[in-house]
Design an enzyme around this catalytic site. Sequence first.
Site, PDB file in Angstrom:
ATOM      1  N   GLU A  28       0.898  -1.195   0.020  1.00  0.00           N
ATOM      2  CA  GLU A  28      -0.016  -0.158   0.056  1.00  0.00           C
ATOM      3  C   GLU A  28       0.710   1.380   0.033  1.00  0.00           C
ATOM      4  O   GLU A  28       2.036   1.251   0.401  1.00  0.00           O
ATOM      5  CB  GLU A  28      -0.968  -0.093   1.330  1.00  0.00           C
ATOM      6  CG  GLU A  28      -1.788   1.196   1.222  1.00  0.00           C
ATOM      7  CD  GLU A  28      -2.971   0.906   2.381  1.00  0.00           C
ATOM      8  OE1 GLU A  28      -2.761  -0.081   3.029  1.00  0.00           O
ATOM      9  OE2 GLU A  28      -3.737   1.878   2.442  1.00  0.00           O
ATOM     10  N   ASN A 175     -12.217  -1.118  -0.882  1.00  0.00           N
ATOM     11  CA  ASN A 175     -11.759  -1.742   0.348  1.00  0.00           C
ATOM     12  C   ASN A 175     -12.612  -1.410   1.834  1.00  0.00           C
ATOM     13  O   ASN A 175     -12.798   0.086   1.889  1.00  0.00           O
ATOM     14  CB  ASN A 175     -10.237  -1.136   0.567  1.00  0.00           C
ATOM     15  CG  ASN A 175      -9.468  -1.639   1.749  1.00  0.00           C
ATOM     16  OD1 ASN A 175      -9.187  -2.725   2.075  1.00  0.00           O
ATOM     17  ND2 ASN A 175      -9.525  -0.668   2.789  1.00  0.00           N
ATOM     18  N   GLU A 176     -12.869  -2.332   2.677  1.00  0.00           N
ATOM     19  CA  GLU A 176     -13.196  -2.113   3.999  1.00  0.00           C
ATOM     20  C   GLU A 176     -14.367  -0.943   3.910  1.00  0.00           C
ATOM     21  O   GLU A 176     -14.392   0.187   4.572  1.00  0.00           O
ATOM     22  CB  GLU A 176     -12.142  -1.693   4.917  1.00  0.00           C
ATOM     23  CG  GLU A 176     -11.148  -2.521   5.210  1.00  0.00           C
ATOM     24  CD  GLU A 176     -10.380  -2.485   6.491  1.00  0.00           C
ATOM     25  OE1 GLU A 176     -10.288  -1.398   6.948  1.00  0.00           O
ATOM     26  OE2 GLU A 176      -9.635  -3.395   6.795  1.00  0.00           O
ATOM     27  N   TYR A 251      -6.632  -9.026  11.515  1.00  0.00           N
ATOM     28  CA  TYR A 251      -5.444  -8.781  12.125  1.00  0.00           C
ATOM     29  C   TYR A 251      -5.180  -9.501  13.421  1.00  0.00           C
ATOM     30  O   TYR A 251      -6.040  -9.520  14.343  1.00  0.00           O
ATOM     31  CB  TYR A 251      -4.847  -7.405  12.285  1.00  0.00           C
ATOM     32  CG  TYR A 251      -4.755  -6.731  11.023  1.00  0.00           C
ATOM     33  CD1 TYR A 251      -3.311  -6.786  10.333  1.00  0.00           C
ATOM     34  CD2 TYR A 251      -6.001  -6.074  10.125  1.00  0.00           C
ATOM     35  CE1 TYR A 251      -3.337  -6.177   9.076  1.00  0.00           C
ATOM     36  CE2 TYR A 251      -5.627  -5.391   8.902  1.00  0.00           C
ATOM     37  CZ  TYR A 251      -4.390  -5.522   8.249  1.00  0.00           C
ATOM     38  OH  TYR A 251      -4.164  -5.015   7.183  1.00  0.00           O
ATOM     39  N   GLU A 307      -6.209  -9.238   3.807  1.00  0.00           N
ATOM     40  CA  GLU A 307      -5.495  -8.479   4.571  1.00  0.00           C
ATOM     41  C   GLU A 307      -5.262  -9.366   5.877  1.00  0.00           C
ATOM     42  O   GLU A 307      -6.295  -9.753   6.426  1.00  0.00           O
ATOM     43  CB  GLU A 307      -5.838  -7.258   4.986  1.00  0.00           C
ATOM     44  CG  GLU A 307      -5.691  -6.168   3.912  1.00  0.00           C
ATOM     45  CD  GLU A 307      -6.145  -4.599   4.297  1.00  0.00           C
ATOM     46  OE1 GLU A 307      -5.885  -4.393   5.695  1.00  0.00           O
ATOM     47  OE2 GLU A 307      -6.314  -3.899   3.388  1.00  0.00           O
ATOM     48  N   GLN A 356       1.989  -5.984   5.420  1.00  0.00           N
ATOM     49  CA  GLN A 356       2.130  -5.536   4.196  1.00  0.00           C
ATOM     50  C   GLN A 356       3.783  -6.308   3.622  1.00  0.00           C
ATOM     51  O   GLN A 356       4.551  -6.332   4.566  1.00  0.00           O
ATOM     52  CB  GLN A 356       2.203  -4.262   3.862  1.00  0.00           C
ATOM     53  CG  GLN A 356       0.774  -3.963   4.185  1.00  0.00           C
ATOM     54  CD  GLN A 356       0.435  -2.563   3.618  1.00  0.00           C
ATOM     55  OE1 GLN A 356       0.981  -1.827   2.878  1.00  0.00           O
ATOM     56  NE2 GLN A 356      -0.934  -2.207   4.048  1.00  0.00           N
TER      57      GLN A 356
HETATM   58  O1  AHR Z   1      -3.033  -2.761   6.238  1.00  0.00           O
HETATM   59  C1  AHR Z   1      -3.309  -1.436   6.715  1.00  0.00           C
HETATM   60  C2  AHR Z   1      -4.774  -1.047   6.687  1.00  0.00           C
HETATM   61  O2  AHR Z   1      -5.577  -1.872   7.489  1.00  0.00           O
HETATM   62  C3  AHR Z   1      -5.331  -1.043   5.409  1.00  0.00           C
HETATM   63  O3  AHR Z   1      -4.905   0.282   4.671  1.00  0.00           O
HETATM   64  C4  AHR Z   1      -6.734  -1.243   5.797  1.00  0.00           C
HETATM   65  O4  AHR Z   1      -7.351  -1.677   4.768  1.00  0.00           O
HETATM   66  C5  AHR Z   1      -6.603  -2.084   7.106  1.00  0.00           C
HETATM   67  O5  AHR Z   1      -7.397  -1.405   8.042  1.00  0.00           O
END
Ligand code: AHR
Length: 533
Positions: A28, A175-176, A251, A307, A356
Amino acid sequence: MASSPRLVVNLDIAGPTISRHIYGHFAEHLGRCIYGGFWVGENSEIPNTRGIRNDVVGALRELRIPNLRWPGGCFADEYHWRDGVGPREQRPRMVNSHWGDVVEDNSFGTHEFMDLCEMLGADAYVNGNVGSGTVQEMSEWIEYLTRADDSPMAALRRQNGQDEPWKVPFFGIGNEPWGCGGHFRAEAYADVARQYSTFVRSHNGNEVYRIAAGANADDVAWTKALMEALPDKGGADRKPFPYQGISLHYYTMSGHWDAKGSATEFTEEEYWKTVKAAYHIETLLSAHSTMMDVYDPHKAVGLVLDEWGTWWDVEPGTNPGFLYQQNTVRDALVAAIHFDSFHRHADRLVMANIAQTVNVLQAMLLTDPESGALVKTPTFHVFAMNAGHQDAAVLHTHVDSGASHEVDGARLPTFTASASTKDGQVLISVANLGLEDESEVVLDLRGGELEHVEALVLGGDSVAAFNAPAHPNAVAPRPLAVKEREGQLVLRLPAHSFATVRGTLAGQAPAAAAATAAVATATAAGSKPCLNC
Ligand code: AHR
């Protein structure tokens, strides 16, 4: 009393193919991922090819990264692709308001990204802008990228120096959307996803796999809404669907969003909370897959975890908006837990992208902003050691952990494993999550025999060990002895370590293995992504 972990591998019971795309990546415009990580510009003293760092490309090629998602993330929903094409000095600037509130000069744009993908040998996964973009803008981007004739966007691409259309197999529809992508409600976004997807055309043979932006972690209701919105539910042919995949983000952290914990300084309790959070991926993949099964029993729609990874507090003294964090043996074990789960869900999970690739979150590579030095992280080594699972068939296994550890009322197995086979080769991944003791691991192989067995182990002096320019190989794979005992393979796994064992299936006629390999290569070379087969 704890007994030794035992892994039963049925060498003759192969399940679905593990899509190579679950070993995908994400880059990103965030912190030093693109700028400083991949891109240094042509005039940099750091050796580069057309502005892209040679050392980064060289290292990532070792991982055979199958696809790269770009330009975001949250950034995707404020990115206007036309700002990133044409002469660099004329490109407009913008504010990257999500990540550090810094000025983005658009010097890395569509052409640079496609050049990077070609250097890496990776498929492009382009993420379009729904939050602040238009249907027309998205439609014109895919035309610009992939159209061959003299259409307006193909002509513009030629004017900007690229004659041939590129292949873009994957395209994300925002995205999101439940958060930074526009704070949509699920049903409203589902309609928008149908609409935008319609205009992301497959031009002249570039068949696009469109990915609707999916749920945050446990939000199965979001997946339900996206599945319900598909017009032709349950069809074995994914063609009628406006989008072919649905994403999911998850995450891992030991704390919570306001205090995620340090990457390198953590207590045993925080370690085990991390392991628990990592194991939660199994619950999530099962829950979202089961919801998808209700509407799509033939599994025509793919689940795309685009992600995932650890998210710690940023390193002290670094920009909080740049998400720069160190990477320890703990991160490697989190990756190992995830991959075992991914392999178990190979029938539905078609892609996953770690967040990432360079200098951001659970990165493969860290670059020093002053010296430019490059370091491979422990997570890099897990990707490298596991690369043989790409496009291999999952082998049926039974994991007997032997020991477990209790965390907040949950008993967590301290041993995790998975296995696959391809072209007469077998790859077995195992991890000892325990912090105290070496484990004698028994590999109980049934339905065949392995020859030419060799193993690698990844670990460190402590579970918090990490690599840095001064000690780049503190955590690096080393050979591991494998003994044969009464027809079983036995290895001694140090505390907090990950290992891979590979071998050749005995009795595989070389010609048969070559034929299997030829079929696999032909499939991989096809233009249509065969994700779910
Ligand atoms: O990976 C960092 C961020 O995490 C991304 O931009 C977003 O999609 C997520 O909240």
